[in-house]
Motif scaffolding. Sequence first.
Motif, PDB file in Angstrom:
ATOM      1  N   VAL A  49       0.879  -1.090   0.067  1.00  0.00           N
ATOM      2  CA  VAL A  49      -0.053  -0.115   0.067  1.00  0.00           C
ATOM      3  C   VAL A  49       0.972   1.197   0.041  1.00  0.00           C
ATOM      4  CG1 VAL A  49      -2.034  -1.000   1.120  1.00  0.00           C
ATOM      5  CG2 VAL A  49      -0.222   0.134   2.652  1.00  0.00           C
ATOM      6  N   ALA A  50       0.438   2.269  -0.593  1.00  0.00           N
ATOM      7  CA  ALA A  50       1.032   3.621  -0.560  1.00  0.00           C
ATOM      8  C   ALA A  50       1.810   4.169   0.579  1.00  0.00           C
ATOM      9  CB  ALA A  50       0.392   4.798  -1.182  1.00  0.00           C
ATOM     10  N   LYS A  51       1.089   4.068   1.751  1.00  0.00           N
ATOM     11  CA  LYS A  51       1.744   4.702   2.987  1.00  0.00           C
ATOM     12  C   LYS A  51       1.205   3.775   4.248  1.00  0.00           C
ATOM     13  CE  LYS A  51      -2.075   7.859   4.281  1.00  0.00           C
ATOM     14  NZ  LYS A  51      -2.240   9.122   4.255  1.00  0.00           N
ATOM     15  N   PRO A  52       2.114   3.614   5.281  1.00  0.00           N
ATOM     16  CA  PRO A  52       1.891   2.989   6.530  1.00  0.00           C
ATOM     17  C   PRO A  52       1.076   3.693   7.381  1.00  0.00           C
ATOM     18  CG  PRO A  52       4.119   4.041   6.633  1.00  0.00           C
ATOM     19  CD  PRO A  52       3.409   4.250   5.301  1.00  0.00           C
ATOM     20  N   LEU A  53       0.606   2.712   8.409  1.00  0.00           N
ATOM     21  CA  LEU A  53      -0.330   3.577   9.264  1.00  0.00           C
ATOM     22  C   LEU A  53       0.375   4.228  10.330  1.00  0.00           C
ATOM     23  CD1 LEU A  53      -3.531   3.835   9.902  1.00  0.00           C
ATOM     24  CD2 LEU A  53      -3.137   1.643  11.223  1.00  0.00           C
ATOM     25  N   SER A  54       0.320   5.461  10.519  1.00  0.00           N
ATOM     26  CA  SER A  54       0.801   6.543  11.581  1.00  0.00           C
ATOM     27  C   SER A  54       0.252   6.103  12.867  1.00  0.00           C
ATOM     28  CB  SER A  54       1.087   7.796  11.229  1.00  0.00           C
ATOM     29  OG  SER A  54      -0.147   8.320  11.152  1.00  0.00           O
ATOM     30  N   GLU A  55       1.081   6.659  14.017  1.00  0.00           N
ATOM     31  CA  GLU A  55       0.384   6.354  15.393  1.00  0.00           C
ATOM     32  C   GLU A  55      -0.638   7.112  15.560  1.00  0.00           C
ATOM     33  OE1 GLU A  55       1.549   4.321  17.782  1.00  0.00           O
ATOM     34  OE2 GLU A  55      -0.216   5.085  18.976  1.00  0.00           O
ATOM     35  N   ASP A  56      -0.780   8.504  15.092  1.00  0.00           N
ATOM     36  CA  ASP A  56      -1.859   9.386  15.182  1.00  0.00           C
ATOM     37  C   ASP A  56      -3.070   8.792  14.539  1.00  0.00           C
ATOM     38  OD1 ASP A  56       0.207  12.482  15.033  1.00  0.00           O
ATOM     39  OD2 ASP A  56      -0.659  11.172  16.800  1.00  0.00           O
ATOM     40  N   ASP A  57      -2.895   8.342  13.201  1.00  0.00           N
ATOM     41  CA  ASP A  57      -3.988   7.874  12.173  1.00  0.00           C
ATOM     42  C   ASP A  57      -4.146   6.462  13.132  1.00  0.00           C
ATOM     43  OD1 ASP A  57      -2.615   8.580   8.991  1.00  0.00           O
ATOM     44  OD2 ASP A  57      -3.516   9.838  10.469  1.00  0.00           O
ATOM     45  N   TRP A  58      -3.426   5.729  13.585  1.00  0.00           N
ATOM     46  CA  TRP A  58      -3.789   4.426  14.425  1.00  0.00           C
ATOM     47  C   TRP A  58      -4.998   4.868  15.503  1.00  0.00           C
ATOM     48  CZ3 TRP A  58      -3.963   2.761  19.422  1.00  0.00           C
ATOM     49  CH2 TRP A  58      -4.175   1.513  19.535  1.00  0.00           C
ATOM     50  N   LYS A  59      -4.644   5.898  15.958  1.00  0.00           N
ATOM     51  CA  LYS A  59      -5.447   6.219  17.283  1.00  0.00           C
ATOM     52  C   LYS A  59      -6.680   6.380  16.620  1.00  0.00           C
ATOM     53  CE  LYS A  59      -2.308   8.011  20.847  1.00  0.00           C
ATOM     54  NZ  LYS A  59      -1.230   8.863  20.297  1.00  0.00           N
ATOM     55  N   ILE A  60      -7.160   7.380  16.029  1.00  0.00           N
ATOM     56  CA  ILE A  60      -8.333   7.518  15.268  1.00  0.00           C
ATOM     57  C   ILE A  60      -9.070   6.366  14.780  1.00  0.00           C
ATOM     58  CG2 ILE A  60      -9.646   8.956  13.178  1.00  0.00           C
ATOM     59  CD1 ILE A  60      -7.072  10.854  13.129  1.00  0.00           C
ATOM     60  N   CYS A  61      -8.376   5.542  14.127  1.00  0.00           N
ATOM     61  CA  CYS A  61      -8.965   4.233  13.697  1.00  0.00           C
ATOM     62  C   CYS A  61      -9.305   3.417  14.829  1.00  0.00           C
ATOM     63  CB  CYS A  61      -7.699   3.477  12.972  1.00  0.00           C
ATOM     64  SG  CYS A  61      -7.462   4.062  11.132  1.00  0.00           S
ATOM     65  N   TYR A  62      -8.664   3.225  15.908  1.00  0.00           N
ATOM     66  CA  TYR A  62      -8.885   2.613  17.066  1.00  0.00           C
ATOM     67  C   TYR A  62     -10.270   3.117  17.652  1.00  0.00           C
ATOM     68  CZ  TYR A  62      -8.577  -0.064  21.411  1.00  0.00           C
ATOM     69  OH  TYR A  62      -8.680  -0.675  22.570  1.00  0.00           O
ATOM     70  N   GLU A  63     -10.174   4.274  17.855  1.00  0.00           N
ATOM     71  CA  GLU A  63     -11.523   4.966  18.543  1.00  0.00           C
ATOM     72  C   GLU A  63     -12.573   4.707  17.862  1.00  0.00           C
ATOM     73  OE1 GLU A  63      -9.632   5.386  21.785  1.00  0.00           O
ATOM     74  OE2 GLU A  63     -11.616   6.038  21.579  1.00  0.00           O
ATOM     75  N   THR A  64     -12.624   4.962  16.257  1.00  0.00           N
ATOM     76  CA  THR A  64     -13.682   4.729  15.299  1.00  0.00           C
ATOM     77  C   THR A  64     -14.172   3.231  15.436  1.00  0.00           C
ATOM     78  OG1 THR A  64     -13.011   6.341  14.188  1.00  0.00           O
ATOM     79  CG2 THR A  64     -14.676   5.166  12.909  1.00  0.00           C
ATOM     80  N   SER A  65     -13.166   2.348  15.586  1.00  0.00           N
ATOM     81  CA  SER A  65     -13.555   0.978  15.324  1.00  0.00           C
ATOM     82  C   SER A  65     -14.385   0.482  16.775  1.00  0.00           C
ATOM     83  CB  SER A  65     -12.399  -0.054  15.535  1.00  0.00           C
ATOM     84  OG  SER A  65     -11.445   0.159  14.382  1.00  0.00           O
ATOM     85  N   LYS A  66     -13.883   0.956  17.958  1.00  0.00           N
ATOM     86  CA  LYS A  66     -14.931   0.800  18.943  1.00  0.00           C
ATOM     87  C   LYS A  66     -16.138   1.144  18.810  1.00  0.00           C
ATOM     88  CE  LYS A  66     -11.835   2.318  22.381  1.00  0.00           C
ATOM     89  NZ  LYS A  66     -11.549   2.730  23.530  1.00  0.00           N
ATOM     90  N   GLU A  67     -16.517   2.426  18.304  1.00  0.00           N
ATOM     91  CA  GLU A  67     -17.844   2.913  18.059  1.00  0.00           C
ATOM     92  C   GLU A  67     -18.629   2.000  16.976  1.00  0.00           C
ATOM     93  OE1 GLU A  67     -16.332   7.630  17.933  1.00  0.00           O
ATOM     94  OE2 GLU A  67     -18.445   7.131  17.188  1.00  0.00           O
ATOM     95  N   ALA A  68     -17.491   1.738  15.959  1.00  0.00           N
ATOM     96  CA  ALA A  68     -18.531   0.790  15.024  1.00  0.00           C
ATOM     97  C   ALA A  68     -18.773  -0.340  15.633  1.00  0.00           C
ATOM     98  CB  ALA A  68     -17.446   0.444  13.729  1.00  0.00           C
ATOM     99  N   LEU A  69     -18.051  -1.011  16.367  1.00  0.00           N
ATOM    100  CA  LEU A  69     -18.631  -2.249  16.870  1.00  0.00           C
ATOM    101  C   LEU A  69     -19.867  -2.081  17.706  1.00  0.00           C
ATOM    102  CD1 LEU A  69     -17.872  -5.236  17.347  1.00  0.00           C
ATOM    103  CD2 LEU A  69     -16.561  -4.552  19.101  1.00  0.00           C
ATOM    104  N   GLU A  70     -20.111  -1.152  18.387  1.00  0.00           N
ATOM    105  CA  GLU A  70     -21.264  -0.767  19.261  1.00  0.00           C
ATOM    106  C   GLU A  70     -22.297  -0.396  18.152  1.00  0.00           C
ATOM    107  OE1 GLU A  70     -19.706  -1.707  22.274  1.00  0.00           O
ATOM    108  OE2 GLU A  70     -21.723  -0.981  22.395  1.00  0.00           O
ATOM    109  N   PHE A  71     -21.962   0.254  17.268  1.00  0.00           N
ATOM    110  CA  PHE A  71     -23.010   0.568  15.975  1.00  0.00           C
ATOM    111  C   PHE A  71     -23.449  -0.742  15.386  1.00  0.00           C
ATOM    112  CE2 PHE A  71     -25.178   2.802  12.774  1.00  0.00           C
ATOM    113  CZ  PHE A  71     -24.582   2.149  11.491  1.00  0.00           C
ATOM    114  N   ALA A  72     -22.727  -1.587  15.172  1.00  0.00           N
ATOM    115  CA  ALA A  72     -22.980  -3.106  14.637  1.00  0.00           C
ATOM    116  C   ALA A  72     -24.072  -3.759  15.286  1.00  0.00           C
ATOM    117  CB  ALA A  72     -21.790  -3.870  14.158  1.00  0.00           C
ATOM    118  N   LYS A  73     -23.408  -3.848  16.745  1.00  0.00           N
ATOM    119  CA  LYS A  73     -24.339  -4.512  17.741  1.00  0.00           C
ATOM    120  C   LYS A  73     -25.679  -3.911  17.893  1.00  0.00           C
ATOM    121  CE  LYS A  73     -21.806  -4.949  21.711  1.00  0.00           C
ATOM    122  NZ  LYS A  73     -20.824  -5.084  22.719  1.00  0.00           N
TER     123      LYS A  73
END
Lengths: 486, 324, 147
Positions: A173-197
């Motif tokens: 892929v064109a770019k790796p996942l930076s620490e800052d971007d990872w944090k955003i992904c992580y927080e959103t993933s948690k919300e997404a799980l609640e949303f799916a449930k």
Amino acid sequence: MKEIVIDPITRLEGHGKIVIKLDENGEVQKALLQIPELRGFEKFLVGRTAEDAPQITPRICGVCPWAHHMASTKALDDLFKVDPPEPAKKIREFIYNVFMLEDHAIHFYVLAGPDFIVGPKAPKEERNIVGIIKKLGVDLVKNIIVTRKKLRNLEQLLGGKITHPVMGLPGGVAKPLSEDDWKICYETSKEALEFAKFTLETFKNVVLSNDEYVDLIKSDAYTHKTYYMGLVDEKNQVNFYDGKIRVVDPDGNEYVKFDAKNYLDHMAEHVEPWTYVRFTYLKGVGWKGFVDGKDSGIFSVAPLARLNAADGMATPMAQEAYKEFYETLGGKPVHHTLAFHWARVIEMVYAAERMMELIEDPDIKDPNVRKLPEATPDVGIGVVEAPRGTLIHHYETDGKGIIKKANLIVATQNNSARMVLSIEKAAKSLIHGGKVDDGILNMIEMAFRAYDPCHACATHSLPGSMPLIVRIYDKDDNLIKEIRRD
Amino acid sequence: MSKPKVALYWCASCGGCEEATVDLTERLFDLIEAVDIVFWPIAMDFKREDLEKMEDGSIDIAIINGGIRLEEHEEMVKLLRRKSKIVIAYGSCAHLGGIPGLANAYPREEILKFAYEEAPTVINPDKVRPMKKVTIDGMEFELPEFLEYLKPLDEVIDVDYYIPGCPPTPDLTWEAISKLLSGEIPPKGHVFGSDKSLCHECPLNETKPDEIRLEELKRPHQVILDRSKCYLAQGVLCMGPVTRGGCEALCIKGGMPCTGCFGPLDGVYNQGAKALSFLASVIDIEDEEKYREMLEKLGFDPIGWFFRYSLAKGMIYRKKRDGE
Amino acid sequence: MSDGDGFEPTIVVFACHWCTYQAINLAGTSRMKYPPNVRVIRVMCSGRVDPQFVIEAFKNGADGVLVAGCHPGDCHYVNGNMKTMRRTVMLEKLLQDMGIEKERFRREWISAAEAKKWVEVVTEMVEQVRKLGPLKLAEKREVVMNE
């Protein structure tokens, strides 16, 4: 011979129409779903440098560009015989599940949801997102929209653009996942799980607790016994990003399981003169016309098919939902077209759980995300499960990677034959004595809406109905009645 | 004071432009409050007859995306032109033909032949083709005509403004529509977005050397780019210098070079030809043999690289000469 | 294909002022015969020729286009012709991919003294293009859908 023309059908790729021919008693003799759309992607990919394909092919569909982007990128991995580093694969699979989740969500809440949350016979003014707001509350709807936006923001973060991403390259892929971007992904993933449930709970509360809906799902008018196809991992569990293609027969037994590289041995396309879409079918069984059953090569893809073709889901909550699904509907395989909606919600849960698994893997932050290709390119085949079904990209190039030939098996076309069956069966079951009304129109609509045909840009449907005009002509072609759905 | 009337329509479109409008999110609801949407086939049931019944010029703004590929598209956009004061070409396909315009390099017959006969999965011994009219069991069915080639919107009707991009960004969309609704009417033919090239808003601008001299070209999969430095200076083609800015340089931030979707700058008609000119200028090889060898070994696709979104505009369609 | 009925091709020539244009002048004053099918456009340097000009020429009725300038190393503006060289090589591929036969587009280095070369080049080109017939790209793509 009377003719009923429903034109246009919306929420299909391009424009479509349904033409229904009645006999003298007003019974349906034939109902055809005609798709007038061809842009020639397979042809104009010829002459292109292969690494541009992941950015050219998403223009097939701006609703599911990620599906094409990913299938294309994987075809390039195969073309250049380069295996991406693990972190790159994890990034790809993570963002792909983000896409599956947000795409399924918009279909469920805005397209399909109203039929169940508000009711298939509810007044058409309420069969839309506004009706859902009335029934479930505005905060809820805001949450849905905000969550979807957060998921799409991840697509921009990792992929450059949401619509028509740029990240995919052969070997990574064109770019790796930076620490800052990872944090955003992580927080959103948690919300997404609640949303799916929450979405699954909503479906259970609103649909499964309602006997009328359950009867509707199980009704014969919306049932076809076809083969089912989907990607599965080594444990025969559903996987959207990778795996082998597995097909089960109408009795639920494995018919064939193959590597996408061998798709030509198993899949073929049939042409009809009344539509531009080509109908895929199982080569081994053969094309027997528009009929279902074990002797017909017609198969189905997308959520219901994927669940039927697999032995289970790879994540715990989704697996529980999977078991409940089959227990309620009487065992595997489920042939009821309307069950697609339920299967779609179960897939949302899997996508969210899979996102969590991948984002919690520390490997995903590893900066090593590219491997430069070394081999001379020749042939490359890539497969993913698009929201709407199995998607295959196949490129053949010269030694410099300039495409000489391209073949695309695009998700929705795998359902196109079964859709024709569904339209005709629904029309034949519902129209008698030449009688057509708004309720009947909606029921015919539901027959193909369940497949979520590609181009369903769902949030545009503010009213509850697909706009329809039904015109009834007598045998001398005089217009005797027109029903408009406003 | 009645609300301004807005119509939206799509021709041969992938739906990405619709998604871009939806990505306005909260602002979409503001928009729906502020205007009266009188025609939007995707979402609303207003039909062609409703459009025909409207008074000419009664629609304030018509926003049309997609290329003209079917007879039906041509008819609809001409109708919309009559009924509207302002027509906006929205997105690359309406603006320049877009990626589906790449089909214009091939005769229509070749496109049809591959799809229905030559594709490796197609089994069609009777060479069946989709037909404009076909009779099945005594019943007649029709399909709309496929035009010879795809045209951008302004080759069929008069266009007032353009909102470029594949797709246009939500911010640009909002900016353009609110400007027009507020009465700030730019000169006819205005293309929204920046009037400077992408380089000016690119985050890597400062690392771009004053003079770029490339000894060889590389394709993006052959290098791992240093994402903190100008991509063109590293030897891969970036269309930034010949592309209109205003897109927030999203692809650059995504780690890939620009491919030109916002189209050419003001004053340039043929973006692809300009791009060819620019790339040839920055390559620093003077020996013709060596240059030919470099291109040959690289694998060179001028149509896909320079004309990806604009082939429909840049392609050579020969006009009739006097007396023909 | 070829048009035997007196088809006269039109070749648009972009000639650089310092070299090729002088050669054309010399050919004229020396009473050298060359086909009248050329439309010569004088530019100060062949490097002035924007690829858009070549495309516009074909679009507007040219059956062939010739870009001619000074030999490498002799450019009045030092390296303008180097740009010409690189652009025209790329144009060759572009035009081929657009379906235009390669004889219709040519780039030559013709110095001020080379009137003879001018005559040879232009005579040969006119003949080759005459054999090919008029540029009929739009017609090449005319298809009638099955009725």
